[in-house]
Write an enzyme that holds these catalytic residues in place. Sequence first.
Site, PDB file in Angstrom:
ATOM      1  N   TYR A  70      61.508  18.079  26.911  1.00 23.48           N
ATOM      2  CA  TYR A  70      61.407  17.171  27.341  1.00 23.48           C
ATOM      3  C   TYR A  70      63.182  16.554  27.120  1.00 23.48           C
ATOM      4  CZ  TYR A  70      57.316  14.662  28.007  1.00 23.48           C
ATOM      5  OH  TYR A  70      56.462  13.716  28.344  1.00 23.48           O
ATOM      6  N   GLU A  83      63.502  12.318  28.597  1.00 29.02           N
ATOM      7  CA  GLU A  83      63.343  11.274  29.066  1.00 29.02           C
ATOM      8  C   GLU A  83      64.942  10.272  28.632  1.00 29.02           C
ATOM      9  OE1 GLU A  83      60.021  10.035  26.700  1.00 29.02           O
ATOM     10  OE2 GLU A  83      59.383   9.952  28.514  1.00 29.02           O
ATOM     11  N   ASP A 121      64.802   5.285  53.788  1.00 29.20           N
ATOM     12  CA  ASP A 121      63.566   6.166  52.620  1.00 29.20           C
ATOM     13  C   ASP A 121      65.028   7.649  53.822  1.00 29.20           C
ATOM     14  OD1 ASP A 121      62.551   7.901  52.415  1.00 29.20           O
ATOM     15  OD2 ASP A 121      60.763   6.567  52.393  1.00 29.20           O
ATOM     16  N   THR A 144      63.061  12.706  50.090  1.00 26.33           N
ATOM     17  CA  THR A 144      62.615  13.700  49.606  1.00 26.33           C
ATOM     18  C   THR A 144      63.722  14.927  49.358  1.00 26.33           C
ATOM     19  OG1 THR A 144      61.802  14.801  51.305  1.00 26.33           O
ATOM     20  CG2 THR A 144      60.479  13.266  50.236  1.00 26.33           C
ATOM     21  N   LYS A 149      61.834  18.991  52.270  1.00 24.04           N
ATOM     22  CA  LYS A 149      61.911  18.161  53.545  1.00 24.04           C
ATOM     23  C   LYS A 149      63.168  18.932  54.644  1.00 24.04           C
ATOM     24  CE  LYS A 149      58.354  14.633  53.143  1.00 24.04           C
ATOM     25  NZ  LYS A 149      58.372  13.386  53.809  1.00 24.04           N
ATOM     26  N   ARG A 195      60.390  20.859  45.827  1.00 26.12           N
ATOM     27  CA  ARG A 195      59.530  19.289  45.749  1.00 26.12           C
ATOM     28  C   ARG A 195      59.688  18.755  44.852  1.00 26.12           C
ATOM     29  NH1 ARG A 195      54.987  18.758  48.802  1.00 26.12           N
ATOM     30  NH2 ARG A 195      55.865  20.600  50.522  1.00 26.12           N
TER      31      ARG A 195
HETATM   32  C1  LIG Z   1      57.163  12.564  52.977  1.00 23.63           C
HETATM   33  C2  LIG Z   1      57.999  10.776  52.850  1.00 23.63           C
HETATM   34  C3  LIG Z   1      58.145  10.321  51.518  1.00 23.63           C
HETATM   35  C4  LIG Z   1      57.036  11.191  50.720  1.00 23.63           C
HETATM   36  O1  LIG Z   1      57.513  12.499  49.863  1.00 23.63           O
HETATM   37  P1  LIG Z   1      56.915  12.924  48.727  1.00 23.63           P
HETATM   38  O2  LIG Z   1      57.146  14.032  48.086  1.00 23.63           O
HETATM   39  O3  LIG Z   1      54.989  13.609  49.140  1.00 23.63           O
HETATM   40  O4  LIG Z   1      56.185  11.793  47.436  1.00 23.63           O
HETATM   41  C5  LIG Z   1      58.486   9.141  51.559  1.00 23.63           C
HETATM   42  N1  LIG Z   1      58.851   8.699  52.202  1.00 23.63           N
HETATM   43  C6  LIG Z   1      59.023   9.296  53.259  1.00 23.63           C
HETATM   44  C7  LIG Z   1      59.446   8.651  54.809  1.00 23.63           C
HETATM   45  C8  LIG Z   1      58.060  10.591  53.810  1.00 23.63           C
HETATM   46  O5  LIG Z   1      58.003  10.681  54.764  1.00 23.63           O
END
Ligand SMILES: *Cc1c(COP(=O)(O)O)cnc(C)c1O
Length: 482
Positions: A68, A70, A245, A274, A277, A283
Amino acid sequence: MSDERISSLTSSAYQQALEVIASVEPRIAEATRQELVDQRGSLKLIASENYASPAVLLTMGTWLSDKYAEGTVGHRFYAGCQNVDTVEALAAEHARELFGAPYAYAQPHSGIDANLVAFWSILAHRVETPALERLGAKNVNELTEEDWESLRHDLGNQRLLGMSLDAGGHLTHGFRPNISGKMFHQQQYGTDPETGLLDYDAVAAKAREFKPLVIVAGYSAYPRRVNFAKMREIADEVGATLMVDMAHFAGLVAGKVFTGDEDPIPHAHVTTTTTHKSLRGPRGGLVLAQEEFAADVDRGCPMVLGGPLSHVMAAKAVALAEARRPEFRTYAQNIADNAKSLAEGFLSRGARLVTGGTDNHLVLLDVSGFGLTGRQAESALLDSGVVTNRNSIPQDPNGAWYTSGIRLGTPALTTRGFGHDEFDRVAELIVDVLTNTEPGTTKDGKPSKASYRLGDGVADKIHAAAGELLDKHPLYPGLDLA
Ligand SMILES: *Cc1c(COP(=O)(O)O)cnc(C)c1O
């Protein structure tokens, strides 16, 4: 270390790990083994997926998970966090260096968590801090009930402008059923109905009228680059905070395919992503910020998060270290070049693409020309060993469930080593499947949006053709679980 040595060590590590897992729950060991077989045997074109390196995967399976931690580096609510401090500090350092960001926060468990941390740090910085200053309080615990209620009211009544889902935005960009569409008063910008492209003048006009606190740029299904310098100008003009994002295209930013006005980091106040990707890590999520927002983002725990996933932060550090190697730039450029090859492969065979092409890592194929819905196309392709996902297209007549589009991305197959010729062949196979798929009918004889009939022998033929491509570019070569 040589690739062969890495493969052989990885093989024995996973053979032994699966044996240990099987001693407790053999069905989990079997599903894990089968997932490798399935991923090896299909054309993975899901734009948000990739294959992380063995080093990244192995880093996740350790006792770092048991701790843990935090709090933040050097300031934890738990004792004995010295090693987690090392891990988190390294993940943040690699992220700052890789992206040229003044500040990085490695704790978010996912992209959505990263966005929640970003939203609440923007609210903290722009709404809560000025209120506390005005009231002479150090933190919210010092407020009277009355002042607290008034602050809660203000926090809950801010405005967010984001890209709409059907134009390619994400659920967290103000989609009403999502928490982002409920915690903010939201409005959405779309794309030009003629060209399918972002219309910056239209975004600016909306922003002037709506006066949002936050403008979100970034996307999950828009096949083009965004000019973040322009988005920042719009935000500055209306006094908004620009949040980018880059969940989908972080790998292209890391690999310096997106530079200058297309690099979000220098233009956004706060950037989220993320890590799994195009960035090809574990992840998870990351928040990058300008100094002005650093202290607020750093309070992600306790604001939004609980204990960080220390084993995943360690894997983020490993993945970010990989992304700082020169090879990653080649990989990122290949992702974009391959998307162009895939797009040209479709266009040369008469298929229609949203915006007419791509200049990032994904293409959005309009399948209505084949007389199919996205749902039918997705299923027929899956039967043939081609893994894609259906996606709405702008002004989609079939709505968000059946859709009229298929989204295809190149990051995963580029990791396997696919190049121009292979992606042209992939386009050919997909067009072959869709040309040979007919929509089914419902019980009362109406055209169905879900059922379909794939021509005789098509699935087998495409499976075999896909298999030839996949055999040439094995996934985790040398990793043997037999
Ligand atoms: C995939 C994605 C997310 C979310 O990611 P998770 O790990 O699935 O929560 C947020 N914003 C955009 C633009 C995405 O393509």
